[in-house]
Design a protein around this motif. Structure first.
Motif, short mmCIF file in Angstrom:
data_model
loop_
_atom_site.label_atom_id
_atom_site.label_comp_id
_atom_site.label_asym_id
_atom_site.label_seq_id
_atom_site.Cartn_x
_atom_site.Cartn_y
_atom_site.Cartn_z
N ILE A 66 -3.48 -2.66 1.57
CA ILE A 66 -2.61 -3.85 0.76
C ILE A 66 -3.85 -4.41 -0.21
CG2 ILE A 66 -1.53 -5.96 1.27
CD1 ILE A 66 -0.49 -5.03 3.54
N ASN A 67 -3.32 -4.95 -1.29
CA ASN A 67 -4.18 -5.34 -2.23
C ASN A 67 -3.71 -7.08 -2.75
OD1 ASN A 67 -6.03 -6.15 -4.23
ND2 ASN A 67 -5.12 -4.61 -5.72
N GLY B 128 0.69 -1.17 -0.05
CA GLY B 128 -0.03 -0.08 0.22
C GLY B 128 0.81 1.28 -0.13
N TYR B 129 1.99 1.09 -0.39
CA TYR B 129 2.86 2.22 -0.49
C TYR B 129 3.45 2.74 -1.73
CZ TYR B 129 4.42 2.29 4.76
OH TYR B 129 4.40 2.29 6.05
N GLU B 130 3.65 4.04 -1.99
CA GLU B 130 4.16 4.54 -2.98
C GLU B 130 5.62 5.26 -2.68
OE1 GLU B 130 0.51 5.88 -5.94
OE2 GLU B 130 1.71 7.36 -4.80
N ALA B 131 6.57 5.76 -3.46
CA ALA B 131 7.84 6.11 -3.17
C ALA B 131 8.14 7.17 -4.23
CB ALA B 131 8.78 5.00 -3.17
N ASP B 132 9.03 7.98 -3.80
CA ASP B 132 9.48 9.28 -4.85
C ASP B 132 10.36 8.83 -5.78
OD1 ASP B 132 7.38 10.95 -3.68
OD2 ASP B 132 9.08 11.46 -2.05
N GLU B 133 11.56 7.82 -5.35
CA GLU B 133 12.55 7.73 -6.12
C GLU B 133 13.06 6.27 -5.92
OE1 GLU B 133 15.75 10.39 -5.08
OE2 GLU B 133 17.27 8.98 -5.56
N TYR B 134 13.28 5.74 -7.07
CA TYR B 134 13.55 4.07 -7.18
C TYR B 134 14.99 4.09 -7.55
CZ TYR B 134 8.80 2.92 -6.31
OH TYR B 134 7.30 2.84 -5.72
#
Lengths: 195, 195
Positions: free
Chosen positions: B138-139, B102-108
Motif C-alpha cells: 500500500i502506498n 496494492g491490488y491490480e485487476a483484469d477487468e473494470y
C-alpha cells in the motif's frame, strides 16, 4: 426542546478561516495536522441548512409538490427550503410549508436529521407534520413553479422510489418500507393522522 | 469506449464565471433568467469527480478498506479517490486501487455513475473489478490510514447497511439486494468471479 443539529463526520474546526463568501456557499480553510505530524490546508464548504416536510391532512392524504426551477429538470418531493440566517428549523419548516403549499399544520415531528455530504457543512431536517390544512394561497417567488399533489401513504412509497424524487436523504427508509413489512407498518404509523 | 459522464439535473451553463478557485472546490456564478423574465445570480460548486471500486479476487472475496482521515470519524468502504485534472475515470480507478490496496485487476466495469448532489457539479463513478490480485505494498500519503478487509458478498451487504459505510451512492442498491431476492441474485452475479 430545541431541535439538535446532526453532527458532521468531519467538522470544520472553530479556528477555520472563511476564505470566500458566496451567494449560497461559504468556503472555509484550515491547517490540518496529518498522521505524520506534517500540516496541509484542508477545505470545506458551508451552506444554509435545509428543512423538508411531509404534511399529512386529517384524511390521511400527504401533500407533495411537483416543482420546476429555472435551468433545472422537474422533480417531485415534499415542501421545504432553506433555514435562513438566525432562523430555527421549526420556524423555517412552518414558513416553507405555508409559502410553498398554503398549508399550516398542528404538529411537527423530526423524522430524520443528517449531514448528507462529507465535505459540506450542511444539515437536512426532514419533518412529518400532522393536522395539515389549507389556509392560504401559494406564495411563490419568480424562481419557483410548484403544483400540489395529494397522495396516499402507499402512493408516496412508489413515488419515493422514482428517480425524480428530490428527498434523497430519506429514500433508503422508503426502500426499506417497500420491502420489509414490519418497517412499512412502522412508517405507516408515523404518517397516520392522530385524530 | 470512453465512459460517459452522468448529467447533472441542473447544469452550470457554459458562460458561468469562476468566482473562486479553492483547494477542492471552485465556485461558479451566472445570471439566471427566472420564470417571470427577471434575472438573478445563481451559484454552483464544482469539485473533481470521484471513483470508487469494489475489487473482487478470483476466490470471490471482495476488498474493502477501513479508513481514517485527519479530523474525521473512521469509516469502511471500497477503495477510491479523486479523478485528477486531465485524468480519465478508468485510469483514476486503477491508480487509486493500486495506491490504497496494492491490488491490480483484469477487468473494470462501471456499476453506477451519478451526480449525487444538486448544487454541486460532481460525478461519482462506482466500479466492480474482477481478477484482483495483490501486486504491491500500500502506498499512502500522510492524510490516509487504511487497513484492508476481505469480505464475502453476503458480508458486504451487511456492511453496506451500516452507518459508517462510506459509499452512500450505492447504499440503495444494497438495501434492495438485502430485501429483494431477485435483485440480490442479480447483484451477486455482478460480484461473482468470471473464472
Amino acid at each position: 426542546m430545541p431541535i439538535e443539529r446532526p453532527e458532521s463526520r468531519q467538522s470544520i474546526p472553530s479556528d477555520a478561516k472563511l476564505v470566500f463568501k458566496g451567494k449560497l456557499f461559504d468556503v472555509y480553510q484550515w491547517e490540518q495536522t496529518l498522521f505524520d505530524g506534517t500540516k496541509t490546508t484542508f477545505e470545506k464548504i458551508k451552506r444554509l441548512d435545509t428543512v423538508v416536510v411531509f404534511a399529512v391532512q386529517d384524511d390521511g392524504m400527504i401533500i407533495l409538490t411537483e416543482q420546476e426551477q429555472p435551468g433545472g429538470l422537474p422533480f417531485v418531493g415534499a415542501a421545504g427550503g432553506r433555514v435562513e440566517q438566525g432562523e430555527d428549523p421549526l420556524s423555517a419548516v412552518k414558513r416553507e410549508l405555508l409559502e410553498e403549499t398554503g398549508y399550516e399544520a398542528d404538529e411537527y415531528n423530526v423524522w430524520d436529521a443528517q449531514q448528507p455530504v462529507g465535505k459540506i457543512d450542511w444539515a437536512v431536517y426532514t419533518f412529518i407534520a400532522h393536522g395539515a390544512r389549507k389556509v392560504a394561497e401559494i406564495n411563490l417567488d419568480a424562481g419557483e413553479k410548484i403544483q400540489l399533489k395529494l397522495v396516499t401513504f402507499d402512493e408516496l412509497i412508489d413515488i419515493a422510489l422514482q428517480e425524480n424524487f428530490s428527498e434523497r436523504e430519506v429514500v433508503e427508509k422508503f426502500i426499506e418500507a417497500k420491502y420489509d413489512n414490519t418497517k412499512r407498518e412502522a412508517l405507516r404509523a408515523l404518517f397516520t393522522p392522530k385524530v
